[in-house]
Motif scaffolding. Structure first.
Motif, PDB file in Angstrom:
ATOM      1  N   ARG A 121      13.562 -59.449  13.843  1.00 52.19           N
ATOM      2  CA  ARG A 121      14.537 -60.539  13.873  1.00 52.19           C
ATOM      3  C   ARG A 121      14.549 -61.224  15.242  1.00 52.19           C
ATOM      4  N   ALA A 122      14.499 -60.435  16.305  1.00 49.06           N
ATOM      5  CA  ALA A 122      14.520 -60.972  17.661  1.00 49.06           C
ATOM      6  C   ALA A 122      13.299 -61.856  17.929  1.00 49.06           C
ATOM      7  N   VAL A 123      12.129 -61.377  17.538  1.00 49.64           N
ATOM      8  CA  VAL A 123      10.902 -62.157  17.750  1.00 49.64           C
ATOM      9  C   VAL A 123      10.933 -63.432  16.914  1.00 49.64           C
ATOM     10  N   ARG A 124      11.405 -63.324  15.666  1.00 46.96           N
ATOM     11  CA  ARG A 124      11.495 -64.502  14.800  1.00 46.96           C
ATOM     12  C   ARG A 124      12.463 -65.536  15.389  1.00 46.96           C
ATOM     13  N   LEU A 125      13.615 -65.083  15.876  1.00 43.93           N
ATOM     14  CA  LEU A 125      14.576 -65.997  16.491  1.00 43.93           C
ATOM     15  C   LEU A 125      13.959 -66.721  17.684  1.00 43.93           C
ATOM     16  N   TYR A 126      13.239 -65.986  18.507  1.00 42.43           N
ATOM     17  CA  TYR A 126      12.597 -66.602  19.670  1.00 42.43           C
ATOM     18  C   TYR A 126      11.561 -67.640  19.246  1.00 42.43           C
ATOM     19  N   ARG A 127      10.702 -67.267  18.310  1.00 46.79           N
ATOM     20  CA  ARG A 127       9.620 -68.165  17.891  1.00 46.79           C
ATOM     21  C   ARG A 127      10.126 -69.414  17.175  1.00 46.79           C
ATOM     22  N   GLU A 128      11.204 -69.270  16.387  1.00 50.82           N
ATOM     23  CA  GLU A 128      11.701 -70.402  15.600  1.00 50.82           C
ATOM     24  C   GLU A 128      12.616 -71.316  16.401  1.00 50.82           C
ATOM     25  N   SER A 129      13.013 -70.901  17.600  1.00 49.40           N
ATOM     26  CA  SER A 129      13.900 -71.718  18.431  1.00 49.40           C
ATOM     27  C   SER A 129      13.127 -72.831  19.108  1.00 49.40           C
ATOM     28  N   ASN A 130      13.756 -73.996  19.138  1.00 45.80           N
ATOM     29  CA  ASN A 130      13.146 -75.131  19.819  1.00 45.80           C
ATOM     30  C   ASN A 130      14.256 -75.907  20.488  1.00 45.80           C
ATOM     31  N   PRO A 131      14.340 -75.975  21.797  1.00 49.84           N
ATOM     32  CA  PRO A 131      13.409 -75.419  22.777  1.00 49.84           C
ATOM     33  C   PRO A 131      13.544 -73.892  22.858  1.00 49.84           C
ATOM     34  N   LYS A 132      12.536 -73.267  23.445  1.00 49.55           N
ATOM     35  CA  LYS A 132      12.526 -71.808  23.559  1.00 49.55           C
ATOM     36  C   LYS A 132      13.688 -71.350  24.448  1.00 49.55           C
ATOM     37  N   PRO A 133      14.422 -70.339  23.999  1.00 46.83           N
ATOM     38  CA  PRO A 133      15.529 -69.834  24.814  1.00 46.83           C
ATOM     39  C   PRO A 133      15.018 -69.002  25.982  1.00 46.83           C
ATOM     40  N   VAL A 134      15.859 -68.835  26.982  1.00 40.33           N
ATOM     41  CA  VAL A 134      15.545 -67.940  28.084  1.00 40.33           C
ATOM     42  C   VAL A 134      15.614 -66.519  27.523  1.00 40.33           C
ATOM     43  N   ILE A 135      14.572 -65.744  27.746  1.00 38.24           N
ATOM     44  CA  ILE A 135      14.480 -64.400  27.163  1.00 38.24           C
ATOM     45  C   ILE A 135      15.680 -63.541  27.564  1.00 38.24           C
ATOM     46  N   ARG A 136      16.101 -63.629  28.803  1.00 38.31           N
ATOM     47  CA  ARG A 136      17.254 -62.828  29.255  1.00 38.31           C
ATOM     48  C   ARG A 136      18.508 -63.163  28.455  1.00 38.31           C
ATOM     49  N   CYS A 137      18.743 -64.444  28.217  1.00 37.95           N
ATOM     50  CA  CYS A 137      19.949 -64.862  27.481  1.00 37.95           C
ATOM     51  C   CYS A 137      19.894 -64.399  26.027  1.00 37.95           C
ATOM     52  N   LEU A 138      18.744 -64.585  25.384  1.00 41.26           N
ATOM     53  CA  LEU A 138      18.597 -64.159  23.993  1.00 41.26           C
ATOM     54  C   LEU A 138      18.747 -62.643  23.887  1.00 41.26           C
ATOM     55  N   ALA A 139      18.153 -61.918  24.819  1.00 40.23           N
ATOM     56  CA  ALA A 139      18.246 -60.459  24.804  1.00 40.23           C
ATOM     57  C   ALA A 139      19.706 -60.018  24.951  1.00 40.23           C
ATOM     58  N   GLU A 140      20.427 -60.677  25.827  1.00 41.46           N
ATOM     59  CA  GLU A 140      21.840 -60.338  26.016  1.00 41.46           C
ATOM     60  C   GLU A 140      22.635 -60.591  24.738  1.00 41.46           C
ATOM     61  N   GLN A 141      22.363 -61.707  24.064  1.00 43.96           N
ATOM     62  CA  GLN A 141      23.056 -62.031  22.815  1.00 43.96           C
ATOM     63  C   GLN A 141      22.766 -60.989  21.735  1.00 43.96           C
ATOM     64  N   LEU A 142      21.540 -60.466  21.718  1.00 44.42           N
ATOM     65  CA  LEU A 142      21.140 -59.490  20.708  1.00 44.42           C
ATOM     66  C   LEU A 142      21.492 -58.050  21.091  1.00 44.42           C
ATOM     67  N   GLY A 143      21.877 -57.844  22.339  1.00 46.23           N
ATOM     68  CA  GLY A 143      22.232 -56.503  22.790  1.00 46.23           C
ATOM     69  C   GLY A 143      21.032 -55.614  23.065  1.00 46.23           C
ATOM     70  N   VAL A 144      19.916 -56.234  23.513  1.00 45.51           N
ATOM     71  CA  VAL A 144      18.713 -55.461  23.849  1.00 45.51           C
ATOM     72  C   VAL A 144      18.326 -55.754  25.291  1.00 45.51           C
ATOM     73  N   HIS A 145      17.504 -54.907  25.854  1.00 45.38           N
ATOM     74  CA  HIS A 145      17.034 -55.112  27.221  1.00 45.38           C
ATOM     75  C   HIS A 145      16.032 -56.263  27.229  1.00 45.38           C
ATOM     76  N   HIS A 146      16.107 -57.115  28.255  1.00 47.84           N
ATOM     77  CA  HIS A 146      15.232 -58.292  28.297  1.00 47.84           C
ATOM     78  C   HIS A 146      13.749 -57.921  28.364  1.00 47.84           C
ATOM     79  N   GLU A 147      13.403 -56.825  29.026  1.00 45.18           N
ATOM     80  CA  GLU A 147      11.993 -56.416  29.084  1.00 45.18           C
ATOM     81  C   GLU A 147      11.503 -55.958  27.711  1.00 45.18           C
ATOM     82  N   ALA A 148      12.380 -55.320  26.941  1.00 38.81           N
ATOM     83  CA  ALA A 148      12.001 -54.905  25.586  1.00 38.81           C
ATOM     84  C   ALA A 148      11.686 -56.137  24.743  1.00 38.81           C
ATOM     85  N   LEU A 149      12.555 -57.144  24.801  1.00 36.84           N
ATOM     86  CA  LEU A 149      12.326 -58.373  24.038  1.00 36.84           C
ATOM     87  C   LEU A 149      11.041 -59.062  24.486  1.00 36.84           C
ATOM     88  N   HIS A 150      10.830 -59.112  25.787  1.00 32.87           N
ATOM     89  CA  HIS A 150       9.609 -59.732  26.317  1.00 32.87           C
ATOM     90  C   HIS A 150       8.364 -59.026  25.785  1.00 32.87           C
TER      91      HIS A 150
END
Length: 76
Positions: free
Chosen positions: A14-43
Motif C-alpha cells: 500500500r505504501a509503495v502504491r501510494l507513493y507511485r500513484e501520487s503526483n507530484p511525488k510526496p516527500v518520503i519522510r512525510c508519507l512515512a510519518e503519515q503511514l506510521g513507518v520509518h522513512h528508511e523502510a519506506l525508501h
C-alpha cells in the motif's frame, strides 16, 4: 530462522502504491510519518519495488537468468 518482519506485506504494498500513484511525488519522510513507518523502510521498499536496490539494476540475460548491473552497464 529469519527474523519476523516488522511491517505487514499489505502495508508495504500500500505504501509503495501510494507513493507511485501520487503526483507530484510526496516527500518520503512525510508519507512515512503519515503511514506510521520509518522513512528508511519506506525508501527501501520503493527502491526494491522498482527493481533497483543499492544502485543496481536487475535485468535478464538471453537465457532468462536475472543479472545485476551497475547503472549504465548493459548485457551484450
Amino acid at each position: 530462522m529469519a527474523a519476523p518482519k516488522k511491517y505487514p506485506e499489505e502495508l508495504r504494498q500500500r505504501a509503495v502504491r501510494l507513493y507511485r500513484e501520487s503526483n507530484p511525488k510526496p516527500v518520503i519522510r512525510c508519507l512515512a510519518e503519515q503511514l506510521g513507518v520509518h522513512h528508511e523502510a519506506l525508501h527501501n521498499w520503493i527502491r526494491q519495488g522498482s527493481g533497483r536496490a543499492w544502485g543496481w539494476l536487475v535485468s535478464e540475460n538471453r537465457a532468462g537468468a536475472k543479472v545485476d548491473l551497475w547503472p549504465g552497464q548493459s548485457i551484450r
